[in-house]
Motif scaffolding. Structure first.
Motif, PDB file in Angstrom:
ATOM      1  N   VAL A  16       0.937  -1.008   0.011  1.00 19.14           N
ATOM      2  CA  VAL A  16       0.132  -0.064   0.000  1.00 19.14           C
ATOM      3  C   VAL A  16       0.891   1.227  -0.149  1.00 19.14           C
ATOM      4  N   GLY A  17       0.492   2.085  -0.827  1.00 13.81           N
ATOM      5  CA  GLY A  17       1.439   3.534  -0.898  1.00 13.81           C
ATOM      6  C   GLY A  17       0.376   4.736  -0.787  1.00 13.81           C
ATOM      7  N   GLN A  18       0.893   5.847  -0.932  1.00 17.74           N
ATOM      8  CA  GLN A  18       0.382   7.044  -1.210  1.00 17.74           C
ATOM      9  C   GLN A  18       0.782   7.629  -2.678  1.00 17.74           C
ATOM     10  N   THR A  32     -11.818  16.563   0.045  1.00 19.52           N
ATOM     11  CA  THR A  32     -10.770  17.063   0.465  1.00 19.52           C
ATOM     12  C   THR A  32      -9.870  17.029  -0.477  1.00 19.52           C
ATOM     13  N   ARG A  33      -8.551  17.709  -0.488  1.00 23.84           N
ATOM     14  CA  ARG A  33      -7.345  17.272  -1.565  1.00 23.84           C
ATOM     15  C   ARG A  33      -6.992  16.111  -1.070  1.00 23.84           C
ATOM     16  N   HIS A  34      -6.264  15.276  -1.895  1.00 22.76           N
ATOM     17  CA  HIS A  34      -5.714  13.779  -1.626  1.00 22.76           C
ATOM     18  C   HIS A  34      -4.386  13.478  -1.459  1.00 22.76           C
ATOM     19  N   ASP A  35      -3.736  14.762  -1.060  1.00 21.48           N
ATOM     20  CA  ASP A  35      -2.502  14.528  -0.787  1.00 21.48           C
ATOM     21  C   ASP A  35      -2.346  13.871   0.790  1.00 21.48           C
ATOM     22  N   MET A  36      -1.107  13.513   1.135  1.00 21.63           N
ATOM     23  CA  MET A  36      -0.919  12.849   2.461  1.00 21.63           C
ATOM     24  C   MET A  36      -1.280  13.804   3.759  1.00 21.63           C
TER      25      MET A  36
END
Length: 921
Positions: free
Chosen positions: A411-413, A448-452
């Motif tokens: 799994v990653g971002q 929302t924005r989807h950055d970490m």
């Protein structure tokens, strides 16, 4: 202990600039509403910020200060003070009362004093408390507050999570806090309409303040300005003398009043007991579901939650004890390798030298197998004094079997980036089981924005270490290999840990939402390696052709400029709104269609476009803008974007658009115009290599076909089933004639109706587009719906369903949430209704081409044909194909695109072949 010692040792008093956060929250958070249309974005943002402060300063009194209604002493001093500010939006005004009542229910002092601003009340309290030795924290986003900073008073901005003390002010503004007022007085402040000294900008103001001192000292030493040597320094003394009154007035306006007569003793301000019933009532009314659960856990936890809740699952706790390892030797590495090989799921991340995946060099990797536990394996930190690290090639050689194993779940971002970086080292990342960016995007694309950083705040109530905190900003920003390993290791390990936590927080929400989990597993996740492969392949361009086109456009721009000057009767800057206002509306007397908030005639692009339909000068200006944009964005820039491969490599973005469509950047392939000669010439520069051709295959009228499927209108279904020209069929129905007798003009009008209606266009918009009267356009629309009643029924049902559910869905179950569908503001509500009609078509079209790309990628991996998929643009796929394989490849490409998805009308794909993209299209 003395009273003075008691004050000095007490927890800091926190003063909240409520008015600053009110506006910032309203504009920063996407419009949100309750199920009955009550706007809530500002309320959510302000209360979330206050909850965060309560968590950060649990023993501190937290005082919230707002501006009072009406004028202040500054308005009496200068009638233009803040005069240019537009009136408060209705949707913000409606949220003020709930915000005040919730703050009171939270037991926090709420302060509003007439005749002064919140800044002045804050300044007065901060001065009194700070001078007595107690620390004061001012929570604000307003730069003017920097003048209040002392050794006892600091600023905190909870929206950016930054703290500013005396040294922080010096670092940010290049002057100490005591010169901030002088700085504002010299350069003015557009936000508050403080005039300043004409001709003095930031650099000039700093030069004088750093070289001489305060405003008072500058006026005492005007002769010392010229030797400072900044641009314009020789004439600046005269300017300063001429505008002395304005400078002194600006100084008074910029000064925060620190002697306001307070109707209370600041020392008595303290937090009271929470009024749980009142708070429960407000949280229920505003549908703040997650916060409702926290009421009985008083005091408020400060957990951040600033967007739409999809279910009632509590967010994971943010205060988890962490163990982060830095792996510097082979024994530690082997121990971690064993852990990841044995784990069911591993969070994986890379740290690199660049966001450009083609140029990025690997600096380290991080992994996490258990919440709160992670490791960073550095391989290329090369700053002076950096500790010895494991060899990069050795580390990658050990990790390669695990990285390329489909059965080792990762799994990653935003794992597509990591896949591209690893590809530079000959590693194909496999086993991409989950991606937290895509999980959040599929759950709610608009929340929302989807950055970490955003996701950690929303789903975990956790503030991550930002890259800028460890690397700095601007030109002096370090690359990751230059960052101190201790800081870098925590940042990198946290990335992996937070990714794992996010996955465990978001997936349960997705699994409860029916088809959404299928959108993630069947479309978005399988698309990651497809896009990565396309990005790695890149596209070939002809830089010489683009250089030649740039030169031609430059010459045309000069010609247009000369014509515009002749038309205007004088030379002027075509890019200057001020000069355009003067020439178009004052000298030429063109009609003013719309005004700016300052009351000036607007020269925005839609306005000029409307004027260009009737007047030559606006037409020339629009032509100049369009060609200038093509030159700067494409013909000049594309040759500079060639990578070491000799190709350009765009980045496709899966988590940007609300509807599911892909977007791209560096370069943006989606915006190259196709209807202009210049745009088509840019496409001619996208070429096939020697021995190859390009095939461009695109879906024909896909959104109309999707409309037929969704509406189940018999007329549309029949037209597509029998391969009838749907625009001619519509023309025949609307104009009451036979298909064979439809004229070119009637077909053109029918096409406008077909596409206009699926984009929610009104009769007024249709009239404008066709250049006809509104009654005639209304008649067309009415007749259309009479002949295609299923379309009208579909539109009506979709609007109602959207109001009831708060979202619409694509054929494959993708959702688009519409927070404004019940907005009290009619324009916002109508815009949401138009989106509700169109989004299922746009989103379904996006899903259809994505499914085709996945199947195409699988076929390309197996086929012996020499074919590469190189680009995706809207409803079109572009391929490089060896000349010997053209016929077989074209047939298979069309077949895959037409059969990857099944709807109730045939999907038609048209494919063309050429030496360049324009020829193929």
């Amino acid at each position: 202990m003395s009273a003075q010692d008691s004050l000095t040792n007490a927890a800091p008093m926190v003063l909240v600039d409520g008015s600053s956060y009110l506006y910032r929250a309203f504009h920063a958070i996407p419009p949100l509403t309750t199920s009955d249309g009550q706007p809530t974005n500002a309320a959510r943002g302000v209360i979330s910020m206050i909850r965060s402060l309560i968590g950060r300063y649990p023993n501190s009194p937290i005082v919230v200060i707002f501006d009072a209604k009406g004028k202040t002493f500054r308005d009496d001093m200068y009638s233009e003070y803040k005069a240019q500010r537009p009136p408060m939006p209705d949707d913000l005004r409606l949220q003020i009362e709930p915000i005040h009542r919730m703050i009171e229910a939270m037991g926090l002092p709420l302060v509003i004093i007439e005749g002064v601003e919140a800044d002045d009340v804050i300044g007065t309290i901060a001065k009194q408390i700070g001078e007595e030795g107690r620390e004061v924290v001012v929570s604000t986003g307003d730069k003017d507050m920097a003048q209040l900073v002392t050794d006892k008073v600091t600023l905190v901005n909870t929206m950016t999570d930054t703290v500013m003390d005396v040294e922080g002010v010096k670092e940010k503004f290049k002057i100490p806090p005591e010169l901030i007022i002088d700085f504002l007085a010299l350069m003015g402040d557009k936000v508050d309409n403080i005039p300043g000294v004409p001709g003095v900008g930031e650099k000039t103001a700093l030069a004088m303040l750093q070289g001489i001192g305060s405003l008072e000292e500058i006026y005492a030493r005007l002769d010392d300005i010229a030797p400072l040597g900044f641009r314009g320094s020789k004439t600046m003394a005269k300017k300063m003398e001429e505008h002395r009154e304005m400078a002194e007035l600006s100084y008074k306006l910029a000064t925060i009043k620190c002697d306001v007569e307070l109707p209370f003793d600041p020392h008595t301000l303290k937090n009271e007991e929470i009024n749980k019933e009142a708070l429960r009532e407000w949280f229920t009314k505003l549908e703040f579901k997650t916060w409702l659960r926290d009421i009985d856990k008083a005091p408020a936890s400060g957990t951040a939650d600033d967007t739409v809740d999809n279910d009632d699952e509590p967010a994971p706790a943010a205060n988890i004890d962490v163990e982060y390892d830095t792996v510097l030797d082979k024994d530690s590495f082997n121990a971690w390798l064993k852990k990841i090989e044995e784990a069911e799921l591993v969070a994986f991340d890379t740290e690199t030298t660049s966001l450009n995946y083609m140029a990025a060099e690997l600096v380290g990797v991080s992994v996490s197998v258990e919440i709160g536990k992670a490791a960073y394996i550095p391989v290329a930190h090369d700053y002076e004094g950096a500790p010895e690290q494991l060899d990069r090639d050795w580390v990658l050689e050990q990790l390669k079997p695990w990285l390329e194993d489909d059965n080792q779940k990762k799994v990653g971002q935003h794992l597509k980036y990591d896949a591209n970086v690893l590809n530079n080292y000959g590693i194909t990342l496999r086993g991409i089981a989950y991606d937290t960016m895509l999980e959040s995007y599929v759950l709610n694309s608009t929340a929302t924005r989807h950055d970490m950083d955003s996701l950690a705040s929303k789903f975990l109530g956790h503030t991550t270490v930002s890259f800028e905190e460890i690397a700095g900003k601007g030109a002096k920003q370090k690359t990751f290999n230059q960052i101190d390993l201790e800081q870098a290791a925590f940042y990198a390990a946290e990335d992996a840990d937070i990714t794992l936590r996010l996955h465990h927080a978001i997936m349960p929400k997705l699994e409860k939402e029916g088809d959404l989990i299928n959108v993630l597993k069947d479309i978005e996740l399988p698309l990651v390696p497809v896009l990565a492969k396309m990005e790695q392949t890149g596209a070939l361009i002809d830089p010489d052709l683009l250089h030649a086109q740039s030169s031609e456009i430059a010459a045309k721009l000069q010609e247009i400029e000369i014509k515009a000057h002749e038309e205007a009767g004088q030379a002027f800057n075509l890019s200057s709104p001020k000069q355009l206002q003067e020439i178009l509306f004052e000298k030429q007397g063109l009609p003013v269609i719309k005004k700016t908030p300052k009351g000036q005639p607007s020269t925005a692009e839609p306005i000029l476009q409307e004027l260009a339909e009737q007047y030559e000068l606006p037409r020339l200006i629009m032509e100049h803008r369009s060609m200038s944009k093509l030159k700067s964005t494409y013909t000049d820039k594309l040759p500079e974007m060639l990578q070491k491969t000799g190709r350009i490599h765009t980045s496709y973005h899966q988590a940007i658009t609300a509807t599911g469509r892909l977007s791209s950047s560096d370069p943006n392939l989606q915006n190259i115009p196709i209807r202009t000669t210049e745009g088509r010439r840019i496409r001619q520069a996208f070429i096939a290599p020697e021995g190859y051709k390009l095939i461009a295959a695109d879906y024909s009228q896909i959104e109309l076909r999707i409309m037929a499927h969704l509406s189940q209108d018999k007329g549309l279904l029949d037209a597509f089933a029998h391969d009838v020209d749907v625009h001619k069929a519509t023309a025949a129905e609307v104009f009451d004639t036979t298909v064979d007798e439809v004229t070119t003009e009637q077909r053109r009008r029918a096409k406008a109706i077909n596409f206009g209606l699926i984009y929610g266009m009104s009769a007024f918009g249709l009239a404008k587009q066709l250049g006809i009267g509104r009654p005639e356009a209304q008649q067309y629309v009415q007749r259309y719906f009479e002949r295609y009643p299923g379309v009208r029924t579909y539109m009506d049902n979709t609007r109602e369903s959207a109001k009831e559910k708060g979202y619409v869905e694509t054929i494959f179950g993708r959702r688009l949430y519409l927070p404004e569908i019940k907005a009290r503001n009619a324009m916002m509500r109508q815009a949401a209704e138009r989106t509700a009609i169109n989004a299922p078509m746009q989103g379904s079209a996006a899903d259809i081409i994505k499914r085709a790309m996945i199947n195409m990628h699988n076929w390309l991996a197996e086929t012996d044909l020499d074919v590469r998929m190189i680009m995706q643009v809207h409803d079109e796929l572009i391929f490089e194909v060896a000349e010997k394989d053209l016929d077989a490849a074209q047939e298979k490409i069309v077949d895959i695109m037409q059969t990857s998805s099944e709807i109730d009308v045939p999907l038609l794909v048209e494919a063309g072949v050429g030496n360049n993209w324009d020829e193929a299209h």
